[in-house]
Enzyme design. Structure first.
Site, PDB file in Angstrom:
ATOM      1  N   HIS A  96      -1.467   0.888   9.164  1.00 47.38           N
ATOM      2  CA  HIS A  96      -0.120   1.370   8.833  1.00 47.38           C
ATOM      3  C   HIS A  96      -0.203   2.633   7.980  1.00 47.38           C
ATOM      4  CE1 HIS A  96       4.231   0.579   7.664  1.00 47.38           C
ATOM      5  NE2 HIS A  96       3.845   1.404   6.703  1.00 47.38           N
ATOM      6  N   GLU A  97      -0.998   2.572   6.915  1.00 50.73           N
ATOM      7  CA  GLU A  97      -1.106   3.740   6.033  1.00 50.73           C
ATOM      8  C   GLU A  97      -1.800   4.907   6.738  1.00 50.73           C
ATOM      9  OE1 GLU A  97       0.750   3.413   3.520  1.00 50.73           O
ATOM     10  OE2 GLU A  97       0.924   1.258   3.832  1.00 50.73           O
ATOM     11  N   GLU A 134       0.860   5.568   1.294  1.00 49.04           N
ATOM     12  CA  GLU A 134       0.202   6.534   2.167  1.00 49.04           C
ATOM     13  C   GLU A 134      -0.092   7.873   1.515  1.00 49.04           C
ATOM     14  OE1 GLU A 134       4.726   6.956   3.077  1.00 49.04           O
ATOM     15  OE2 GLU A 134       3.337   5.354   2.554  1.00 49.04           O
ATOM     16  N   ALA A 186       0.858  -1.180   0.000  1.00 47.33           N
ATOM     17  CA  ALA A 186       0.000   0.000   0.000  1.00 47.33           C
ATOM     18  C   ALA A 186       0.894   1.230   0.000  1.00 47.33           C
ATOM     19  CB  ALA A 186      -0.929   0.003   1.214  1.00 47.33           C
TER      20      ALA A 186
END
Length: 843
Positions: free
Chosen positions: A297-298, A265, A263
């Site tokens: 996390h993102e 951010e 992914a």
């Protein structure tokens, strides 16, 4: 080697002193062909030294026009890898660059894919480290933040998603132009655009508009309830913990096809790998927890990375380590995944331990001389080791002072750039502790310590002495201070229960533990209980014997995870034979009730088999297959364990009888009650059959016709490369190394299938071919794709002295740059370690 500018830290520092960027106004025309698009960038910036020269990155095919303060810019020296030179700057400047850019097929820049289901095109951007220049002209470094205003002209049935909400739209016939609201200050690498006929689901939470997007052909798999649940829990947790609200009006998450990473951010416009986290088939809680961790996390990056951004990429570790730590913390504190620290140890931390023992290890904090060097450091040290150290730092200062320091840091530096020194200052002020020595010890030295107990016991079974030895590599001899727990576990009615626990500081080579003198010896003495520090651990002989016989008996999943991690380390270090590790798996893993631990150990078994004496491998695999089949049959129908063990059975089995069982599952016969033989499991079964010569190209064609989707195409490439013939290997290799315009997902899939543990004879000729092609692929591919080819393409399964010798001969050439050498060095180390492990197993 790359087709974009390789910016150095020196150049970036000089440019940051010279310029202040006020804003970008970027207009994109996406209505042309499917190869290129037109981008017009208007950049307002100030210069502290009027009359000076500089440059701007523009990774375009061609520049149509360029003006600086109304005057034409000389474009004769422009190239993608040099950018555009700007001379005679004024105090206040307006630069306009209109250029034709290529769409990307590599997953970097503005990537375009065509959905084979409905023929529609989908676009998404991926700009980290420095690929915003592939969509618009920009000063592509993290500390030249600016406001962005984006305008996108596109087919009328498309939807466009960016960092900010849509402000208004203009429509003329079947063409729409979308105007996005002006953004706050942000770095170029976190700007974003996704465009295409994306399916949309929206919600709101705490005043934030939430969006969720995927391809139309994937919308039945979207699971908005599950994703939004974690998203909302994450916002509640981080708002409370960080004391600073998420600053944008909306938060979108887009499942991106053909995605390179997990992914990204992008501020308010997070992209997530569709193939990994948009589930088309039944999955276990392990996969759902991994998805939750990625979401969190993102989200953590919205504060740490986006709101406050590193000044240069030498603080990349902090960006990723913080998000890694915060996501597991949030999972434990705010979601149903309260065992996330167990998963962190089993998967992420083990990744860090492996990386830290390679010849390419480096300190957590390391200099980044240029952006090419950054790409080589998205590794287990940057993520997992750094997060482990932050976890220790939190324990050292206390969670409340840590939160107070973080809040002050965000408030002081929001919308700007900061360094680790700035963070330490905030934490020191909040905690009253001096942290510089801690930081230097843990962040500026490489290597991992091993903690080993030595004990003496009297005739009554009581300790007369206990000490902890700290062992370090002679190449990285730093002796660190470790705050550890020591757990005393007794076996009672078949359960290993913790009787007592103490905490001590381990310093130097030997640390005595006087608190345990006179204490009755437990059945297991567990160092680093509760996983407080970053270290490898060992057992005394009696404790190891108990663990081997009763590893599933611990009543705490983290204690079991520590024991499995120790066994894995001992295998890798030659202290435990491969056959004994596999026997431990067979004896202990079927009783494990934590799906994350089962999944983690399953991932290790393939490597363990390559560490075994080759004369025993067939029998060990047969034993594993029998174990997996028994565990599958004993598991709850339709449950996580049944599915996990069914996949393991398919991976290990090689007998004609078992292969016929797998074929029956594909044909709909003999399927265990509750087991969903759905799309993804069907492909897994087919790949297993193809790799062992029990299915053909015609079977792959039939399965692709059944699953004629982008994921089906990706999985079919794996299956075709697995075919155990010289002709299939030659065709896969030709495509990997020669085919122009091969999308990166396709190259990755072919490399995944190319290497099969039962096909070493077919792979042996490619050792020399691989080494010969590394320099050519380095020049031909963009940085990220070249690194992936070198790392994943290394012939790790040809575990022979000849492979080691060939790698050594290649590495003896000093002309190869360090970034290119890295994957070969790591592959060479894997071969050497496997040869040592095989010798140990044979002995």
């Amino acid at each position: 080697m790359a087709d974009t500018r390789i910016l150095t830290q020196t150049e970036a520092g000089q440019r940051a002193q010279l310029l202040d960027v006020d804003g970008y106004d970027v207009a994109l025309d996406l209505t042309g062909d499917d190869k290129t698009f037109v981008s017009t960038s208007t950049v307002a910036f100030r210069c502290s030294q009027p009359g000076a020269d500089t440059f701007i990155e523009v990774a375009a095919d061609s520049i149509t026009r360029a003006t600086l303060n109304g005057e034409n810019v000389d474009t004769s020296t422009f190239s993608r890898d040099k950018g555009l030179t700007l001379v005679g700057l004024a105090a206040d400047n307006e630069l306009v660059v209109e250029a034709v850019f290529p769409y990307s097929s590599s997953g970097q820049g503005l990537h375009r894919m065509r959905d084979r289901v409905d023929g529609e095109s989908y676009l998404y951007s991926q700009f980290e480290v420095s690929d915003a220049q592939q969509m618009y002209a920009c000063f592509d470094q993290p500390d030249l933040k600016a406001a962005f205003t984006l305008h996108v002209t596109m087919p009328g049935h498309w939807r466009a998603i960016s960092n900010m909400p849509v402000e208004n739209e203009d429509t003329a016939g079947d063409v729409t132009t979308v105007h996005f609201a002006k953004s706050p200050q942000m770095s170029t690498y976190i700007t974003a655009l996704c465009a295409g006929p994306y399916h949309e689901v929206t919600d709101t939470h705490d005043g934030i508009t939430l969006g969720l997007y995927c391809r139309q052909s994937m919308k039945q798999y979207l699971d908005p309830d599950g994703v939004f649940e974690i998203t909302k829990q994450g916002f509640d947790h981080f708002h409370s913990a960080f004391g600073v609200r998420y600053p944008l009006p909306k938060y979108d998450q887009i499942f991106a096809p053909e995605y390179n990473m997990g992914a990204m951010e992008n501020f308010g416009c997070v992209t997530i790998a569709e193939s990994s986290y948009l589930f088309r088939s039944q999955v276990t809680e392990f996969e759902r927890e991994q998805r939750a961790n990625v979401i969190l996390h993102e989200m953590a990056h919205m504060w740490f990375g986006d709101l406050v951004t590193m000044r240069w990429w030498d603080d990349l570790w902090l960006n990723e380590s913080f998000a890694e730590w915060a996501s597991h913390w949030a999972n434990v504190e705010a979601t149903r995944y309260t065992g996330a620290w167990t998963t962190f140890l089993s998967l992420r931390k083990n990744w860090g331990y492996r990386q830290d023992q390679l010849p390419t290890t480096h300190p957590v904090y390391t200099d980044m001389p240029d952006v090419e060097a950054v790409a080589t450091n998205f590794d287990g040290i940057t993520y997992a080791k750094g997060a482990s150290i932050l976890k220790q730092l939190v324990a050292y200062v206390g969670i409340e002072p840590f939160k107070a320091g973080i809040k002050e840091y965000f408030e002081k530096h929001q919308w700007g750039n900061a360094t680790f020194t700035d963070l330490l200052s905030s934490l020191e002020a909040a905690s009253g502790r001096e942290l510089r020595d801690f930081a230097d010890t843990w962040l500026r030295s490489a290597g991992v310590s091993t903690l080993r107990p030595t004990v003496a016991v009297d005739a009554d079974g009581r300790y007369t002495s206990v000490s902890v030895l700290q062992e370090v590599s002679p190449d990285y001899p730093t002796l660190r201070t470790h705050r550890i727990g020591i757990g005393l576990y007794d076996l009672e009615n078949g359960v290993l229960k913790r009787r007592d626990r103490i905490e001590i500081d381990v310093t130097g080579e030997r640390t005595e533990v006087p608190e345990l003198v006179g204490v009755k010896r437990p059945d297991v003495l567990l160092l680093n209980d509760d996983d407080l520090t970053y270290c490898k651990l060992r057992f005394d002989d009696e404790s190891l014997s108990t663990v081997i016989d009763h590893i599933a008996a611990f009543d705490d999943s983290l204690a079991r995870a520590l024991s499995w991690a120790a066994a894995w380390d001992m295998l890798r270090d030659g202290e435990l034979r491969a056959r004994d590790f596999i026997r431990l798996v067979i004896a202990g893993l079927p009783a494990e009730d934590d799906i994350n631990l089962v999944a983690a150990v399953h991932r290790q078994i393939g490597t363990a088999l390559t560490y075994a004496d080759p004369s025993t491998t067939d029998q060990l695999r047969a034993d594993l297959a029998a174990c997996a089949k028994t565990a599958m049959e004993a598991a709850e129908p339709g449950g996580d364990m049944q599915r996990a063990w069914a996949k393991a059975f398919a991976s290990f089995t090689a007998s004609d009888t078992d292969l016929a069982t797998l074929r029956g599952w594909l044909d709909g016969t003999g399927i265990p009650d509750g087991l969903a033989v759905d799309t993804d499991l069907r492909w897994g079964l087919l790949v297993a059959l193809v790799g062992r010569g029990a299915a053909t190209d015609a079977d792959i064609d039939a399965e692709l016709e059944r699953d004629n989707t982008a994921d089906g195409e990706r999985l079919s490439l794996i299956a075709r490369a697995v075919v155990p013939t010289a002709e299939a290997k030659a065709d896969a290799w030709r495509r990997i190394t020669e085919e122009d315009g091969l999308p990166n997902f396709a190259r990755r899939s072919l490399m995944t299938g190319f290497a099969h543990p039962d096909q070493v004879d077919l792979l042996r000729p490619y050792v020399a071919r691989y080494l010969e092609l590394v320099p050519q692929m380095w020049k031909r591919l963009a940085t990220e794709q070249a690194l992936e080819f070198i790392g994943s393409g290394f012939p790790r399964l040809v575990i022979e002295q000849d492979t080691l010798d060939a790698a050594d001969a290649w590495l003896a050439d000093p002309a190869y740059p360090s970034a290119m050498r890295r994957g070969v060095l790591e592959g060479r180390d894997d071969i050497a370690r496997a040869l040592r492990a095989r010798a140990r197993d044979a002995a």
